[in-house]
Write a protein that holds these residues in place. Structure first.
Motif, short mmCIF file in Angstrom:
data_model
loop_
_atom_site.label_atom_id
_atom_site.label_comp_id
_atom_site.label_asym_id
_atom_site.label_seq_id
_atom_site.Cartn_x
_atom_site.Cartn_y
_atom_site.Cartn_z
N ASN A 54 -0.90 -0.68 -4.56
CA ASN A 54 -2.24 -0.10 -4.58
C ASN A 54 -2.23 1.25 -3.88
N GLN A 55 -3.33 1.97 -4.03
CA GLN A 55 -3.43 3.35 -3.54
C GLN A 55 -2.36 4.24 -4.18
N PRO A 83 -8.25 3.37 -6.98
CA PRO A 83 -6.97 2.70 -6.78
C PRO A 83 -6.71 1.70 -7.90
N ASN A 131 0.85 -1.18 0.00
CA ASN A 131 0.00 0.00 0.00
C ASN A 131 0.89 1.23 0.00
N LYS A 157 0.38 4.32 0.19
CA LYS A 157 0.05 5.41 1.11
C LYS A 157 0.28 5.04 2.57
N ARG A 158 0.22 3.75 2.87
CA ARG A 158 0.26 3.33 4.27
C ARG A 158 1.65 2.88 4.72
#
Length: 226
Positions: free
Chosen positions: A210-211, A219, A181, A183-184
């Protein structure tokens, strides 16, 4: 019937013509042609840490393979926090742990889904010793038999940095898809997860991001070979 909060969305089934579904098809195609001399019959999907989308990815990828007329089995090898039975609305009374503990035969743990060509083996009752079960000779035998039964076997495991389960299973598969991810997860943790897999000589065939920020408001998943 309402959807369980642990169920992961399967957009490939709900809306196969969506842009996100097309991204899963592209991911499937990239994986199919990753290395033509070493086909990916048994693919493990994992992530660095929780909540990165690895289960959503493996569920949708399983449907994508099934839609290409392949016989597909999805194995929920996350014996700590299983979710496949929620996502596909199946029973979890019999599954992987039932076979590894010698209580059931393989055929008794394989369930049909509403999706043609796709079957699921849920995790089964949560055991006290997941890592030991996944590293057992019975697990080796189970995966070998399943290779002979299906064109594609996809294995969902816990995140790499959380427990040792993913490292154990990765050595028994033809390749590993690492879901990140963007963003995370910080880069250092993604690198640490990669290094943990390489340490056990796992074959990382790609990274699904993703993201990822795009001009479109959805996404998507991007493939890049290792």
């Amino acid at each position: 019937m309402s959807r369980h909060p642990e169920a992961r969305p399967i957009i490939m089934d709900l809306n196969p013509n969506s842009p996100i579904s097309e991204s899963y098809r592209k991911l499937r195609t990239n994986l199919q042609y990753a290395e033509v001399d070493r086909p990916l019959q048994m693919l493990m999907v994992t992530s660095a840490s929780p909540h990165e989308g690895k289960t959503t990815t493996v569920n949708n990828l399983a449907v994508a393979y099934a839609q290409s007329e392949k016989s597909v089995l999805l194995i929920d090898a996350d014996l700590r926090k299983p979710t496949a039975h929620h996502s596909f609305r199946l029973s979890n009374r019999v599954g992987v742990t039932s076979i590894l503990s010698g209580q059931k035969r393989i055929i008794e743990a394989i369930q049909d889904t509403r999706i043609p060509n796709l079957k699921v083996m849920t995790a089964g009752p949560i055991p006290p010793n997941p890592s030991e079960l996944l590293g057992s000779k019975r697990m080796d035998g189970l995966l070998q038999e399943l290779r002979e039964m299906y064109d594609i076997v996809l294995v969902d495991t816990p995140p790499v940095l959380a427990v040792s389960d993913a490292q154990i299973v990765s050595t028994r598969c033809d390749g590993v898809l690492l879901v990140i991810n963007s963003k995370r997860v910080k880069r250092q943790f993604a690198v640490k997860a990669r290094d943990a897999l390489l340490f056990v000589k796992a074959r990382i065939v790609g990274v699904a991001l993703n993201q990822v920020p795009t001009n479109e408001a959805y996404p998507y998943y991007e493939y890049s070979s290792n």
